[in-house]
Design a protein around this motif. Structure first.
Motif: not given
Ligand SMILES: *[C@@H]1O[C@H](CO)[C@@H](O)[C@H](O)[C@H]1NC(C)=O
Ligand SMILES: *[C@@H]1O[C@H](CO)[C@@H](O)[C@H](O)[C@H]1NC(C)=O
Ligand SMILES: *[C@@H]1O[C@H](CO)[C@@H](O)[C@H](O)[C@H]1NC(C)=O
Ligand SMILES: *[C@@H]1O[C@H](CO)[C@@H](O)[C@H](O)[C@H]1NC(C)=O
Ligand SMILES: *[C@@H]1O[C@H](CO)[C@@H](O)[C@H](O)[C@H]1NC(C)=O
Ligand SMILES: [Ca+2]
Ligand SMILES: [Ca+2]
Length: 842
Positions: A335-346
């Motif tokens: 699992x990872x934050x949305x769009x990882x390794x891009x910065x996640x959206x606010x």
């Protein structure tokens, strides 16, 4: 009197203050009045006098108030939503009629609203509509006020609480919702508003990547005192993916300096800042940002100095989605934050609901974790966080494990409206409740570690549970308070490793004595008395301004022959020599990393691209990578003499046996990467005093067939003067592609490990008296589990306080790789300074 003073002080916030002051004046004069009645004859004169005094005081007070309450300018940026009108394309262009029409309508709404509030209305100076975006129509505005200083905070409060009512305007009925305004810097907001300045309005097209850059990039540096903005838009129901391909701004110097800010908004809104960027980012850092809506704003503000390339960015649009998290039913997964390794959206909330087979338990291993916001306490995690079992995690963390004592675990992720980061990447695994770590040691946290890591003196669990109640080995000592075993080489190095100082106890000087770097104790009074009582210059080397002194091996020698007492005066930014030779440009333009940002590979062993640009790989036809070396000028490399001794029929002592690879990061790409420069060796010379039995004088230099040009990936390291001191306890870095295990093959990616200079007395004991004065000892501090000690000939890089990096040592010999309790031995470069000078002229 007292009471009245307090009263006055308590109410400086209202104009009633003047009335109060007038009221309180007669009271002050009561005594005077009493005196008057005693002198009845002078009564009238007295009254006239009092009146004169009163009017004078009033005059002074009025002046005082006008002065104190000179109006201040306040500005607010904000947005409101018009819910009963559709968005049309013309609203994107400030030059259209439609834009002008809607602007004047919203301006009127704002004017009316402001006027209805007595704390706001009277002070309004100006309203500017700065843009519209979809949803239904989000209107961005800038409002300017002039307000007496003492009413400014009331204005702030009123603006914060202001509500906007639906308003009937001429024939139009505007339903307005979600009004928000935030204080802003007027000067900057105005400059950014000016379309004649550096302003760009860009709308993405489906499937097309739109590029933009700082003006002149890449041929010209961006200008000083620049204020630029790029308004980015996407179609309705889309979001923006912004990526900086190149980012090379002035090195960060907060709070000023040059910076680029990305907003999740169409205008400068402090609470919608996604990121503030300065300095340079290596290509390995994924500078990608995702918006929450279909707009984004990029601004650049630069100060009055410096010339730097700037940035090149691109953006695309994608259908808006808030999907993240989900239900996980497999026995393991990632699992990872949305769009990882891009910065996640606010403004995101995700929940991962993980359920493994009933008879198993589940744990989560966070492999990368970056949820860092500026100025936010990482203990409470109020803004962006991961939440598991009601515990919040945020900040920048090295890998960690969270286990559940059941088959189910819920992971929540929340990002607020401002500041985003790279996010996290994790894997979950299910395990047997009775045997969570087959053939391994189970930490209290649930992490599994190699059995060999238990009781080895190193905190591998992260919670020290692997080091509790252990027997210390011969290479270890036991701390007093927590009873933990630590490597012996941590003794007497000036660093409190035990936490209770017990590792430093037996080597301190008595009270009122100064400890010299060589270990000697001298009375405090002998400090700065112009006599070298320590014998190594310690007591005279930190006495403020540099003084000239008799030349010894512990003093720095200027080009004019004078010697100064100051410790490490070279390139420290202060001219200490009368002739300025300690700050010579030619000898100070070394040891700099092009990428000023520290690497994000926390606790890792892989070096980042451009992190050690002086590292060279020396290769032979037969064996490939064989030794390391350091670049110290466009043509000269320094390495270890023992690499160049003929052996097994191979003529290692001959220059044509060797090829140098510079700018290399990954051995796999040594022939394909455009960052890599390859050079033949023209000349090679090992120190004639090298002793192949003791490894004394283990140094050599190599001359490249032709000079190399310095790039972001190729830079020279500084050579320290012979008086330069690298104190015991100092952290330094060893790098190389050396074997990852003692018998194993080399690494592909350049490796790094943090090590520390060890007390030579302690080291000599550990190594059975094998040290000579031309060697320094250093021991492992951190890195990956299998961090190698680097490879022969490679650099020992010391980051000095000014950020410049010096070659403290050359990898010489030691106990091989991954021996965390045995020190390594390095050639002491300061002891070889004269040899380097004689042979290379540097
Ligand atoms: C802001 O509004 C004022 C008055 O409405 C106008 O004079 C000024 O030109 C505007 N500024 C910009 C940058 O649009
Ligand atoms: C950065 O991350 C984005 C989103 O995950 C990905 O598509 C892109 O390929 C990455 N770029 C680089 C240079 O790694
Ligand atoms: C499982 O953990 C919870 C809290 O995390 C605790 O209250 C409970 O007692 C634990 N159950 C067992 C069987 O250990
Ligand atoms: C430590 O040594 C003692 C005595 O030699 C031994 O009984 C004990 O098991 C050892 N403890 C550990 C954790 O190895
Ligand atoms: C090194 O350790 C010895 C004790 O082994 C101590 O006397 C000496 O002061 C230490 N040297 C330094 C520089 O701390
Ligand atoms: Ca945030
Ligand atoms: Ca351990």
């Amino acid at each position: 009197m007292k009471e009245q003073e307090i009263k006055y002080n308590n109410r400086p916030q209202s104009f009633n203050g003047i009335e109060e002051m007038v009221e309180f004046l007669p009271a002050t004069n009561t005594k005077k009045m009493e005196k008057m009645t005693l002198k009845k004859k002078l009564l009238i004169v007295g009254i006239v006098g009092v009146a004169a005094i009163i009017s004078l005081i009033i005059g002074l007070l009025v002046w005082h108030f006008v002065y104190r309450n000179a109006p201040v300018t306040k500005a607010f940026t904000g947005f409101l939503t018009i819910t009963n009108k559709p968005f049309i394309d013309a609203y994107e262009n400030p030059k259209t009629r439609e834009f002008a029409d809607l602007s004047s309508q919203v301006t009127e709404v704002l004017q009316n609203t402001y006027r209805s509030d007595p704390a706001i209305g009277p002070y309004l100076v100006n309203i500017n509509i700065t843009g519209f975006s979809e949803g239904s129509i989000i209107t961005y505005f800038l409002s300017e006020f002039k307000v007496p200083a003492y009413k400014a905070s009331a204005l702030d409060k009123a603006m914060n609480e202001l509500k906007v009512e639906p308003i009937k305007l001429r024939q139009m009925f505007l339903i307005v919702d979600a009004f928000k305004a935030y204080p802003t810097d007027l000067h900057m907001a105005r400059q950014l508003l000016d379309p004649e300045r550096c302003s760009f309005y860009l709308h993405s097209r489906p499937g097309v990547t739109t590029q933009f850059s700082t003006p002149g990039f890449p041929h010209l540096p961006y200008g000083p005192n620049a204020r630029c903005q790029w308004q980015l838009r996407a179609d309705a129901d889309h979001m923006i993916l912004l990526h900086f391909r190149t980012f090379k701004m002035e090195p960060c110097k907060p709070p000023r300096g040059d910076y680029v800010t990305v907003y999740d908004s169409l205008t400068v809104l402090e609470p919608r800042i996604m990121v503030k960027l300065c300095g340079s980012y290596p290509p390995s850092y994924n500078l990608t940002f995702v918006s929450s809506q279909n707009v984004m704003l990029v601004t650049m503000v630069t100060d009055h100095e410096g010339k730097h390339p700037g940035f090149l960015a691109e953006f695309t649009q994608m259908p808006r989605t808030t999907l993240c998290g989900g239900s996980f039913r497999e026995a393991s997964g990632v699992l990872s934050t949305p769009f990882y390794p891009a910065h996640y959206p606010p403004s995101r909330d995700c929940i991962w609901d993980i359920q493994v087979p009933e008879n198993k338990h589940v744990k989560i291993r966070f492999l990368m974790f970056y949820l860092l916001e500026p100025l936010v306490p990482i203990t409470t995690c109020p803004n962006d966080y991961v939440e598991i079992h009601n515990k919040r995690y945020c900040g920048e963390r090295s890998p960690f494990v969270v286990s559940s004592n059941s088959s189910r675990i819920m992971v929540k992720f929340h990002s607020d409206e401002s500041y985003t980061d790279t996010g996290f990447m994790a894997e979950y695994v299910s395990y047997e409740p009775k045997n969570p770590c087959p053939d391994q040691f189970t930490c209290k946290s649930g992490r599994c570690i190699d059995l060999a890591r238990k009781c080895d003196g190193w905190n591998d669990c992260g919670d020290s549970s692997d080091e509790a109640s252990c027997n210390c080995s011969a290479l270890q000592f036991r701390c007093k308070t927590n009873q933990v075993c630590k490597p012996r080489f941590f003794l007497c190095d000036g660093v409190n490793d035990c936490g209770d100082g017990s590792d430093e106890q037996d080597c301190q000087c008595p009270d009122k004595y100064l400890k010299c770097r060589n270990g000697k104790c001298v009375p405090q009074e002998q400090k700065c008395d112009k006599t070298d009582n320590c014998g190594d210059g310690t007591d005279e080397s930190e006495c403020g301004n540099a003084q000239t002194t008799a030349c010894t091996q512990n003093t720095y020698k200027c080009d004019n022959g004078e010697c100064i007492t100051k410790l490490n005066p070279q390139c420290d930014g202060t001219k200490d020599c009368a002739d300025g030779s300690d700050e010579k440009e030619t000898s100070c333009s070394c040891g700099k990393r092009p990428y000023s940002r520290k690497t994000r590979i926390v606790g890792g062993v892989n070096a980042d691209i451009g992190e050690w640009p002086w590292q060279v790989s020396l290769q032979t036809q037969r064996d490939g990578h064989t030794c390391g070396a350091s670049l110290v000028s466009p043509t000269i490399l320094l390495s270890a003499a023992h690499c160049f001794q003929d052996a097994q029929g191979i003529r290692y002592s001959q220059p044509n046996t060797w090829t140098a690879y510079l700018g290399l990061h990954d051995q796999k790409t040594r022939t394909s990467s455009s960052d890599v420069v390859v050079r033949k060796i023209k000349k090679l010379s090992a120190n004639r005093d090298f002793n192949s039995y003791t490894y004394d004088n283990d140094i050599a230099y190599l001359e490249l067939e032709s000079p190399v040009a310095y790039t972001d990936f190729i830079q020279p390291i500084c050579i320290p003067e012979s008086s330069h001191v690298f104190p015991v306890g100092r952290s330094i870095w060893v790098t190389g592609w050396g074997a990852l295990s003692e018998s194993g093959t080399g690494a592909e990616i350049l490796q790094k490990a943090e090590i520390r200079i060890i007390n030579q007395t302690e080291c000599d004991k550990l190594l059975d008296d094998q040290l000579t004065p031309r060697m320094i000892c250093a021991g492992y501090v951190s890195g990956g589990i299998d961090a190698c000690q680097g490879d022969s000939g490679g650099p020992l890089s010391s980051v000095e306080t000014n950020g410049q990096i010096y070659l403290a040592g050359i990898v010489s010999w030691g106990e091989g790789c991954a021996r965390r309790n045995k020190p390594g031995v390095y050639t002491k470069v300061t002891a070889m300074r004269d040899w380097i000078k004689q042979n290379t002229g540097l």
